[in-house]
Structure formats: C-alpha cells, structure tokens
Design a protein around this motif. Structure first.
Motif, PDB file in Angstrom:
ATOM      1  N   ARG A  41       0.511  16.024  14.033  1.00 46.64           N
ATOM      2  CA  ARG A  41       0.967  15.494  12.491  1.00 46.64           C
ATOM      3  C   ARG A  41       2.370  14.990  12.851  1.00 46.64           C
ATOM      4  NH1 ARG A  41      -0.565  20.756   9.044  1.00 46.64           N
ATOM      5  NH2 ARG A  41      -2.900  20.618   9.367  1.00 46.64           N
ATOM      6  N   LEU A  42       2.800  13.709  12.523  1.00 44.27           N
ATOM      7  CA  LEU A  42       4.149  13.331  12.710  1.00 44.27           C
ATOM      8  C   LEU A  42       4.725  13.098  11.379  1.00 44.27           C
ATOM      9  CD1 LEU A  42       3.439  10.177  14.849  1.00 44.27           C
ATOM     10  CD2 LEU A  42       3.690  12.486  15.555  1.00 44.27           C
TER      11      LEU A  42
ATOM     12  N   PRO B  33      -4.256   5.970   7.704  1.00 44.68           N
ATOM     13  CA  PRO B  33      -2.936   5.671   6.922  1.00 44.68           C
ATOM     14  C   PRO B  33      -2.128   6.747   6.672  1.00 44.68           C
ATOM     15  CG  PRO B  33      -5.222   4.601   5.949  1.00 44.68           C
ATOM     16  CD  PRO B  33      -5.480   5.746   7.213  1.00 44.68           C
ATOM     17  N   PRO B  34      -0.744   6.226   6.584  1.00 44.20           N
ATOM     18  CA  PRO B  34       0.303   7.211   6.195  1.00 44.20           C
ATOM     19  C   PRO B  34      -0.188   8.094   5.024  1.00 44.20           C
ATOM     20  CG  PRO B  34       1.305   5.222   7.197  1.00 44.20           C
ATOM     21  CD  PRO B  34      -0.111   5.072   6.937  1.00 44.20           C
ATOM     22  N   GLN B  35       0.120   9.378   4.964  1.00 46.11           N
ATOM     23  CA  GLN B  35       0.224  10.134   3.537  1.00 46.11           C
ATOM     24  C   GLN B  35       1.656  10.232   3.258  1.00 46.11           C
ATOM     25  OE1 GLN B  35      -1.755  13.897   4.321  1.00 46.11           O
ATOM     26  NE2 GLN B  35      -3.676  12.844   4.975  1.00 46.11           N
TER      27      GLN B  35
ATOM     28  N   VAL C 295       0.643  -1.057   0.007  1.00 44.55           N
ATOM     29  CA  VAL C 295      -0.083   0.000   0.006  1.00 44.55           C
ATOM     30  C   VAL C 295       1.115   1.382   0.154  1.00 44.55           C
ATOM     31  CG1 VAL C 295      -1.701   1.448   1.419  1.00 44.55           C
ATOM     32  CG2 VAL C 295      -1.967  -1.120   1.109  1.00 44.55           C
ATOM     33  N   TYR C 296       1.704   1.186   0.881  1.00 42.75           N
ATOM     34  CA  TYR C 296       2.827   2.261   0.881  1.00 42.75           C
ATOM     35  C   TYR C 296       3.840   2.766  -0.097  1.00 42.75           C
ATOM     36  CZ  TYR C 296       0.207   2.039   5.551  1.00 42.75           C
ATOM     37  OH  TYR C 296      -0.551   2.105   6.531  1.00 42.75           O
ATOM     38  N   GLY C 297       3.967   1.619  -0.728  1.00 45.82           N
ATOM     39  CA  GLY C 297       5.027   1.617  -1.750  1.00 45.82           C
ATOM     40  C   GLY C 297       6.254   2.095  -1.307  1.00 45.82           C
TER      41      GLY C 297
ATOM     42  N   GLU D 255       7.376   3.477   8.520  1.00 42.88           N
ATOM     43  CA  GLU D 255       8.097   2.846   9.583  1.00 42.88           C
ATOM     44  C   GLU D 255       7.661   3.964  10.945  1.00 42.88           C
ATOM     45  OE1 GLU D 255      12.109   3.064   8.389  1.00 42.88           O
ATOM     46  OE2 GLU D 255      11.871   1.126   7.108  1.00 42.88           O
ATOM     47  N   LEU D 256       7.496   5.150  10.553  1.00 44.26           N
ATOM     48  CA  LEU D 256       7.062   6.155  11.604  1.00 44.26           C
ATOM     49  C   LEU D 256       5.670   5.792  11.969  1.00 44.26           C
ATOM     50  CD1 LEU D 256       8.039   9.001  12.865  1.00 44.26           C
ATOM     51  CD2 LEU D 256       6.724  10.085  11.115  1.00 44.26           C
TER      52      LEU D 256
END
Length: 295
Positions: free
Chosen positions: A274-275, A233-235, A186-188, A195-196
């Motif tokens: 926001r990380l 989900p991470p952007q 998904v994250y490619g 990982e964050l």
C-alpha cells in the motif's frame, strides 16, 4: 546461459555441473507442460493442438497467461532458425480462430475466464537450446509479443531458464523512463495519489529491459516473462501494488504490506503493497526489485 557456470558444494569443495541439452525436444516439452505456470507464468491448456487440414500443423502447446492473453509455445532441442517463423505462423492462425480458442478455454478453465481473453496482444514463447544473433534481431523487428527462452540442464535434476530476447508487441503502454500520464478526468482532485501512482509506474518500467506493461480493465500488469507487479487504479488515499513475491519470505509491516494469498483482489501477485506517500514508495523499491529479479 552460455556464460553461466554452476557449481555444487560438497564438504567445502566445489564440483562444476556441466550444462547439457535435452536428449530430445519432447523431453523439454513434457517438463514445461507439467510445470508451465511455475516456469513461464502461463496456465497450460493443451498439447499438440491441430490447426486443421488447411494449415496442416500442430501447435506444440497452447496456454493463457496471468493477464488473460493467449500464448503459443514452441520448443526446439537446440538451435533452429525456423522456430520464430513457425511460431508466428501458428500465432496468426490463433488470431484468426478466436472462437475456437475461446471454446477451448471455456472447456478447460470455465466460461468466466473465456469471456475475459485478452486479444489485444497474443504471445509467442519459444523455448530452445540456443538462438542465433539473427533470431535476436528478428524478434525486435516484429510487432508481435515474442519471448525467446533458452534452457539448459545441469547435472541430474537441475534446469536453468533465461529470457534472452523479448518483444513487447502491441501491449506496451509506455517505454522505460516514460510513465503513462495519470488520467485527471478519472482521478479528479486526487492529484497527489495519481502522481504517486505515476511515479510507481515509472519505477517499475525502469527496473530493466524487456518490460511490458499490459493494461486490463481493473489493473495494469508489469511483465518480463511472467508478471512481477500490478497496479490498481488509485483510490482516494492510497495506491495498491501487488507483487509476485512469497509473503512468507517478507517481513510484513501492518498498513504497508499484506499477505493476500487466497484473497480476492484485482491484479496478480500474493504480496500487497500500500502506497500512501512518497516514503512508502521509497521503501517499496527493494520489494519491486526483488519481484522483478524473480520474474
């Protein structure tokens, strides 16, 4: 709760408030139903719901938690060894009558909410004056999601709630110290941000015992009795974490924390964090702990 001593201060002197049980079970039920979202993180649906002539019972309270999971709430004034089995009986009935429950949700909260009911992990919450050690053991042996909450009244207008045992049921997505691995498909190539997010997941799951991770389509929620955090989900360049803290009580930092009360967003909680890097994650940990402590 039995070890908690509560004192009232008057002119520099202290006066101990003795804990007491309710006069009647109905007193606890009425108070919780009138304040269910604040006390349990559950939206109230209906009281004394009949299960029909075959089961011939009445569910004390029905509700829907912040993640859309159905909730059965049972009350006992004091200690009652049958409260868990009674609640599980009603929980099984509920799972077998999904269409009836969804119809109830549609009537109370609308068709959109009814279409998003999360049947993968219905919950039982027991609210009682106390529990036996056999109750605490039994909870951990079940595969259902069960919370045992102990109450006490103090003085004329104070009530204390304590979660004394919790079973995570089938919703648990990871154990303490074992974060879910990021989905590279998904994250490619967004490995650093993935990982964050995995590191934030590990920290949230490791804050204490009895934490449940509930995976919904657009976010993962972290729950004690109530949700205290959720991760989307991470952007491409950041991870959004939402915490159940009052933004008015937090020193907001532009680009790091934001008040999202009243703003549409996935997940639950009014404080957005926001990380973007490891430093953000490090300074967010105090906020994580504060939200966990308040849940």
């Amino acid at each position: 709760m039995s070890k908690l001593r509560l004192f009232q201060t008057v002119n520099g002197c202290v006066n101990e408030l003795a804990p007491r049980l309710a006069e009647a079970e109905a007193d606890v039920q009425r108070l919780v139903e009138a304040n269910m979202e604040a006390l349990l993180g559950v939206r109230f649906l209906v009281s004394e719901y009949g299960t029909g002539p075959v089961h011939a019972g009445r569910i004390d309270s029905l509700g829907l938690d912040a993640n859309g999971a159905p909730v059965v709430i049972e009350y006992k004034r004091g200690t009652d060894s049958g409260v868990i089995n009674q609640g599980l009986f009603y929980l099984s009935w509920l799972v077998d009558h999904r269409a009836e429950f969804e119809h109830l949700v549609r009537d109370r909260l609308g068709a959109t909410v009814a279409a998003q009911v999360l049947w993968s992990g219905p919950r039982l919450i027991c609210v009682a004056g106390d529990y036996t050690r056999y109750d605490l053991h039994a909870v951990r042996e079940h595969r259902r999601s069960i919370d045992l909450v102990r109450y006490r009244f103090f003085g004329r207008d104070l009530i204390g709630f304590e979660t004394v045992a919790a079973a995570t049921g089938r919703m648990t997505q990871g154990r303490r110290g074992q974060p879910a691995a990021p989905d590279r498909s998904v994250y490619g190539d967004r490995e650093r941000i993935a990982e964050l997010a995995a590191a934030a997941d590990k920290i949230l799951l490791g804050l204490g015992d009895g934490i449940t991770k509930v995976q919904r389509k657009h976010y993962g929620a972290y729950r004690r009795l109530q949700n205290f955090a959720s991760i989307c989900p991470p952007q491409r360049t950041k991870v959004h974490v939402y915490l159940s803290l009052d933004p008015a009580e937090v020193d907001l930092v532009p680009g790091f924390t934001r008040n999202v009360r009243g703003l549409g967003h996935h997940g639950t909680g009014d404080l957005e964090v926001r990380l973007c890097n490891e430093r953000d994650l490090e300074r967010a940990q105090d906020l994580f702990r504060a939200s966990y402590a308040a849940a």
